[in-house]
Motif scaffolding. Structure first.
Motif, PDB file in Angstrom:
ATOM      1  N   SER A   1       0.820  -1.201   0.000  1.00 27.99           N
ATOM      2  CA  SER A   1       0.000   0.000   0.000  1.00 27.99           C
ATOM      3  C   SER A   1       0.859   1.259   0.000  1.00 27.99           C
TER       4      SER A   1
ATOM      5  N   GLY B   1     -11.688  -4.832  -8.035  1.00 25.52           N
ATOM      6  CA  GLY B   1     -13.146  -4.956  -8.036  1.00 25.52           C
ATOM      7  C   GLY B   1     -13.666  -6.233  -8.669  1.00 25.52           C
TER       8      GLY B   1
ATOM      9  N   LYS C   1     -17.444  -6.649  -9.814  1.00 26.57           N
ATOM     10  CA  LYS C   1     -18.304  -5.912  -8.891  1.00 26.57           C
ATOM     11  C   LYS C   1     -18.632  -4.564  -9.542  1.00 26.57           C
TER      12      LYS C   1
ATOM     13  N   ASP D   1     -17.721  -1.721  -8.855  1.00 27.55           N
ATOM     14  CA  ASP D   1     -16.582  -0.812  -9.000  1.00 27.55           C
ATOM     15  C   ASP D   1     -15.401  -1.468  -9.717  1.00 27.55           C
TER      16      ASP D   1
ATOM     17  N   SER E   1      -0.357  -5.972  10.795  1.00 29.93           N
ATOM     18  CA  SER E   1      -1.349  -5.063  10.199  1.00 29.93           C
ATOM     19  C   SER E   1      -1.737  -5.510   8.791  1.00 29.93           C
TER      20      SER E   1
ATOM     21  N   ASN F   1      -3.980  -6.757   5.782  1.00 26.06           N
ATOM     22  CA  ASN F   1      -5.350  -6.549   5.374  1.00 26.06           C
ATOM     23  C   ASN F   1      -5.498  -6.865   3.888  1.00 26.06           C
TER      24      ASN F   1
ATOM     25  N   GLU G   1      -8.753  -6.858   0.901  1.00 25.71           N
ATOM     26  CA  GLU G   1     -10.171  -6.717   0.567  1.00 25.71           C
ATOM     27  C   GLU G   1     -10.765  -8.124   0.626  1.00 25.71           C
TER      28      GLU G   1
ATOM     29  N   GLU H   1      -5.448  -8.240  -4.913  1.00 22.70           N
ATOM     30  CA  GLU H   1      -5.796  -6.880  -5.294  1.00 22.70           C
ATOM     31  C   GLU H   1      -4.764  -5.916  -4.708  1.00 22.70           C
TER      32      GLU H   1
ATOM     33  N   ASN I   1       1.091  -4.372   6.382  1.00 24.00           N
ATOM     34  CA  ASN I   1       1.454  -2.948   6.435  1.00 24.00           C
ATOM     35  C   ASN I   1       2.538  -2.826   7.489  1.00 24.00           C
TER      36      ASN I   1
ATOM     37  N   ASN J   1      -5.463   0.346   9.042  1.00 21.09           N
ATOM     38  CA  ASN J   1      -4.996  -1.032   9.221  1.00 21.09           C
ATOM     39  C   ASN J   1      -3.846  -1.147  10.218  1.00 21.09           C
TER      40      ASN J   1
ATOM     41  N   LYS K   1       2.459   3.652   8.049  1.00 22.35           N
ATOM     42  CA  LYS K   1       1.677   4.022   6.880  1.00 22.35           C
ATOM     43  C   LYS K   1       0.589   5.043   7.224  1.00 22.35           C
TER      44      LYS K   1
ATOM     45  N   TYR L   1     -12.673   2.727  -5.917  1.00 21.88           N
ATOM     46  CA  TYR L   1     -11.236   2.444  -6.060  1.00 21.88           C
ATOM     47  C   TYR L   1     -10.641   3.554  -6.882  1.00 21.88           C
TER      48      TYR L   1
END
Ligand SMILES: Cc1cc2nc3c(=O)[nH]c(=O)nc-3n(C[C@H](O)[C@H](O)[C@H](O)COP(=O)(O)OP(=O)(O)OC[C@H]3O[C@@H](n4cnc5c(N)ncnc54)[C@H](O)[C@@H]3O)c2cc1C
Ligand code: SF4
Lengths: 553, 248
Positions: free
Chosen positions: A48, A162, A170, A172, A464, A466, A468, A543, A549, B14, B32, B185
């Motif tokens: 990210s 998405g 989806k 999006d 941390s 994560n 989707e 995705e 993180n 997160n 982050k 997004y």
């Protein structure tokens, strides 16, 4: 069904924002500035943000950084803790250890002039330097496939966003872009999933020894200031792994950084043969050794993570180039395992590839050819020499165990300066090393105490991580029946134990027995892709932005 | 209609928050950061209203240090037309933020200020309300639905007892709650375009704003850890355990 994809074109595209990729991007821009010309450079990173997926020790050798950004100190590079002391232990039992007298520590393990750093933070800083030079950096976007046309790598396709867990679009849905370039440099780190595809396509490793791997599990702790000794490096081998045998090998580290922080980790060779071995649990019990406990007791664990390491070194180096691109860093396999250091070598390989790409572009190349300049520059560099000198280390350990292999290595490094007149080879793939469960001894791991040792779930929580939730599982099984039909009876499905994040579980009994994949927990270490005995698990990028993180890793 | 959206850079949702050992705050180095999730919702709402033709221009505003630029780039990728960076290092208290937002709101002649209901770092939940007060404008906080109708806005709010629908005259301040929408997004081409847009930088001095120092952080501590549960076999056992603790 063909999807309309937006397309962007660059001179050079870099996949992965680790030390290799970032150094390549910076070097390209520096070269362009020297020549007074323009090179468009784009870098994509699946984390990210830059640094979010970086996990390393790390004792950092500044050699490549000195070459890339000589005034790094003035520019505020996060190299804050010079190494002040180097302890090496052989752990003989859960209670006993033998401290190696400094005299016998092999030269590559000496760390004067090195720094204890967070490689993630160094990458964040390198990312800022790269952006300031005009590199376009896009974190949160994973390269999913190489674009190959007429046998030439033209760039990469970014993963779609998405798509739900059934593979449907989806509301999006956003198709991933095509990023095209004259040259694409792949710096995905150990076991890159595009690197893996390119390797198969161009048979890059056909003349190399098999690549060998280890899994490194690491934690960050804040400890009692009275026990903290900024700059102290503690390395070791032996218990709970093997010291005298040639199986279940590995090593440990504990580094004292700034601000009462220590990092502690265990590196377990993935050539182990007992399917009951759990690298995670080995690490948890290792922390109870008095040498570790003296520092950790009373402290607080603040970070957790894991990442595979490519340790085959020189003998396992595949062909580095193919039409339109090249492999750099651990995607190529530039880690020096004798030193357990791969950051400076990754940086150097990225810089060499960048030099070659810049020269090709300046001489009018439209790309698509093999960057042979990278190969010749590599062969003439200190990087080549360094890897050559350490080429026998891992093999000695595999063949003779940590103690004897380590001793032979000491003789080679200190008496022969890394220049034994022969090369040792290790030809067995790590996924082929497991013995059958019925021929192996179960290992009883004691329950974590919640103070020094912990369970997997509370550990993953600290990464941390994560993803989707509603997306296709990014751990693809080529054959969905293998875990229960083959791996379970033969090896008691080792994925339950080698995965450091508890992603793989066998649930239910009898008819209702099920192989469950908790993909949201995945910390992107790549161990399953490496160690599955059936080579049935294919790690692909989830995705963009998903995954750990990590902070200060 | 011109709208202003305030966006804040916060530690990502997160991330496991860590307290600095000396208790002076939370660890933000090497951690982050991203746009406050409620501000993303506010941003998304503004963009949807623009797509419906109700809004003509979206201006994103952030306050804070140099790194706030990333947050504004995110806002531009969402679809903001312009971005203003109130560039000030150091702590910015809610009242200061409200003063700066009010100054920009007036200067731009905007009709709506969209904010998140609160920022997930300090959870202060004050900026929208204070800005409305400074501008002497109506406020509709915790919005879960917004409908614009010429000179008025109908806002459905989430309150303890259920939903409440308000009608406010514009200009007004609206703060976004979780269920207002699901932010989109960001697409790579939009992020690429956003990189090339210019960001206007201003200071408190430019805006004629004085930094407030009405709050002082005394100490930051982690929440107490939950102690281990006890398994009881029977109701009787439960009752006697509760009695023993003096709870019944
Ligand atoms: C436990 C441990 C301890 C270590 N200790 C040390 C040490 O003390 N000293 C030392 O020098 N080295 C050490 N190393 C080795 C060092 O960390 C690696 O050699 C180095 O990180 C390799 O750099 P790289 O750039 O090749 O790859 P990486 O650092 O792995 O970076 C690759 C980057 O690419 C991204 N990426 C991957 N695939 C994609 C994709 N498809 N699309 C977009 N992005 C992608 C990843 O998210 C990551 O950010 C250690 C490693 C481990 C695991
Ligand atoms: S699923 Fe695979 S890549 Fe993910 S954490 Fe587990 S072993 Fe590592």
């Amino acid at each position: 069904m063909t999807v309309e994809r937006d397309v962007m074109e660059y001179d050079v595209l870099v996949v992965g924002g680790g030390p290799a990729g970032l150094s390549a991007a910076i070097r390209l821009k520096q070269k362009a500035a020297e020549e007074g010309k323009e090179i468009n450079v784009c870098l994509v990173e699946k984390g990210s943000e830059i640094g979010a997926h970086i996990l390393s020790g790390a004792v950092f050798e500044p050699r490549a950084l000195n070459e890339l950004i000589p005034d790094w100190k003035a520019q505020g590079a996060p190299l804050n803790t010079p190494v002040k002391g180097d302890d090496v232990y052989f752990y003989l039992s859960p209670e006993k250890a033998f401290k190696m007298p400094g005299l016998f520590v092999p030269k590559p393990m000496h760390n004067e002039g090195n720094y204890i750093i967070s490689l993630g933070n160094l990458c964040r800083w390198l990312g800022q330097q790269a952006e300031a030079l005009g590199v376009e950096i896009y974190p949160g976007f994973a390269a999913q496939h190489p674009i190959i046309e007429d046998g030439v790598v033209k760039g990469v396709t970014i993963g779609d966003m998405g798509i739900n867990h059934k593979g449907e679009h989806k509301s999006d849905y956003a198709p991933g872009m095509e990023l095209r370039a004259k040259y694409t440099l792949f710096g995905e780190g150990c076991r890159g999933h595009l690197g893996k595809q390119l390797n198969a396509l161009y048979q890059l490793d056909k003349d190399a020894d098999p690549q060998h791997y280890a899994i490194g599990i690491k934690e960050i702790w804040t400890i009692d200031p009275a026990k903290h000794q900024a700059g102290l490096v503690v390395h070791g081998a032996g218990w709970p792994l093997n010291l005298l045998g040639t199986d279940s090998l590995g090593g440990s580290f504990l580094y004292h950084l700034e601000n009462n922080t220590v990092v502690v980790g265990l590196i377990v060779d993935l050539s182990y043969s007992n399917p009951y071995l759990s690298p995670f649990d080995e690490f948890q019990r290792f922390k109870h050794h008095p040498v570790m406990k003296q520092y950790l007791e009373g402290g607080t664990r603040v970070g957790y993570g894991a990442r595979a390491i490519c340790k085959g070194g020189f003998n396992s180096l595949p062909k580095m180039v193919f039409p339109g691109g090249a492999l750099i860093g651990c995607d190529l396999g530039t880690m020096n395992f004798a030193k357990i250091k791969g950051s400076h070598t990754a940086m150097k390989s990225g810089m060499l590839a960048a030099d070659a790409a810049a020269e090709a572009i300046f001489s009018g190349s439209e790309g698509g050819d093999e960057l042979t300049g990278y190969v010749s520059k590599f062969k003439a560099s200190w990087l080549y020499e360094e890897l050559y000198q350490s080429r026998n280390f891992g093999v000695f350990l595999h063949k003779f165990g940590s103690l004897i292999g380590g001793a032979i290595n000491w003789v080679e490094q200190n008496i022969f300066g890394g220049k034994f007149p022969f090369t040792a080879h290790d030809l067995k793939f790590d996924h082929k090393s497991l013995k059958l469960a019925k021929d192996s001894q179960k290992i009883e791991y004691t329950k974590p105490d919640g103070k020094i040792s912990f369970d997997k779930l509370s550990s993953v929580f600290l990464s941390s991580t994560n993803h989707e939730e509603d997306q296709p599982v990014h751990l693809q099984l080529k054959d969905a029946s293998i875990p229960l039909a083959q791996n379970l009876p033969m090896y008691d499905e080792p994925a339950q134990r080698y995965c450091p994040a508890g992603v793989y579980e066998i649930i239910g009994e009898g008819e209702a027995k099920k192989f469950q994949i908790n993909a949201q927990n995945c910390v992107h270490c790549k161990t399953c892709d490496i160690k599955d005995p059936a080579q049935n698990i294919n790690w692909v990028a989830p995705e963009g932005g998903g995954g750990p993180n990590y902070a200060n890793m | 209609m011109k709208v202003l959206v305030s966006v804040k850079r916060v530690v990502d949702y997160n991330v496991r928050i860590q307290i600095k050992p000396d208790g002076s705050g939370v660890v933000t180095d090497g951690v982050k950061h991203s746009m406050n999730p409620f501000d993303e919702i506010a941003m998304e709402e503004a963009v949807r209203l623009k797509e419906k033709g109700k809004v003509t221009e979206i201006i994103a505003v952030t306050l804070g240090g140099a790194k706030g630029e990333e947050t504004l780039r995110t806002a531009l990728a969402f679809g903001a037309d312009r971005a203003i960076h109130v560039k000030e290092e150091g702590e910015i208290q809610p009242l200061t933020a409200a003063r700066a937002l009010a100054a920009i709101f007036k200067k731009e002649g905007a009709q709506i200020l969209f904010t998140g209901k609160q920022a997930i770092d300090d959870d202060a939940n004050q900026t929208a309300q204070m800005t409305a007060a400074l501008l002497d404008l109506p406020q509709a906080t915790f919005a879960s639905k917004v409908e614009l109708d010429g000179t008025k806005a109908q806002v459905t709010r989430e309150i303890d007892a259920g939903l409440e629908t308000l009608e406010v005259d514009l200009p007004a301040v609206i703060s976004a709650d979780l269920r207002l929408n699901e932010p989109r997004y960001l697409k790579l081409p939009d992020i690429m375009k956003a990189k090339k847009k210019t960001i206007e930088a201003v200071s408190f001095a430019d805006l004629g704003v004085e930094a407030a120092a009405s709050l002082k952080t005394i100490k930051t501590t982690p929440p107490p850890t939950r102690s281990k549960g006890v398994m009881v076999k029977t109701v009787d056992e439960l009752v006697s355990a509760l009695k023993a603790k003096g709870l019944v």
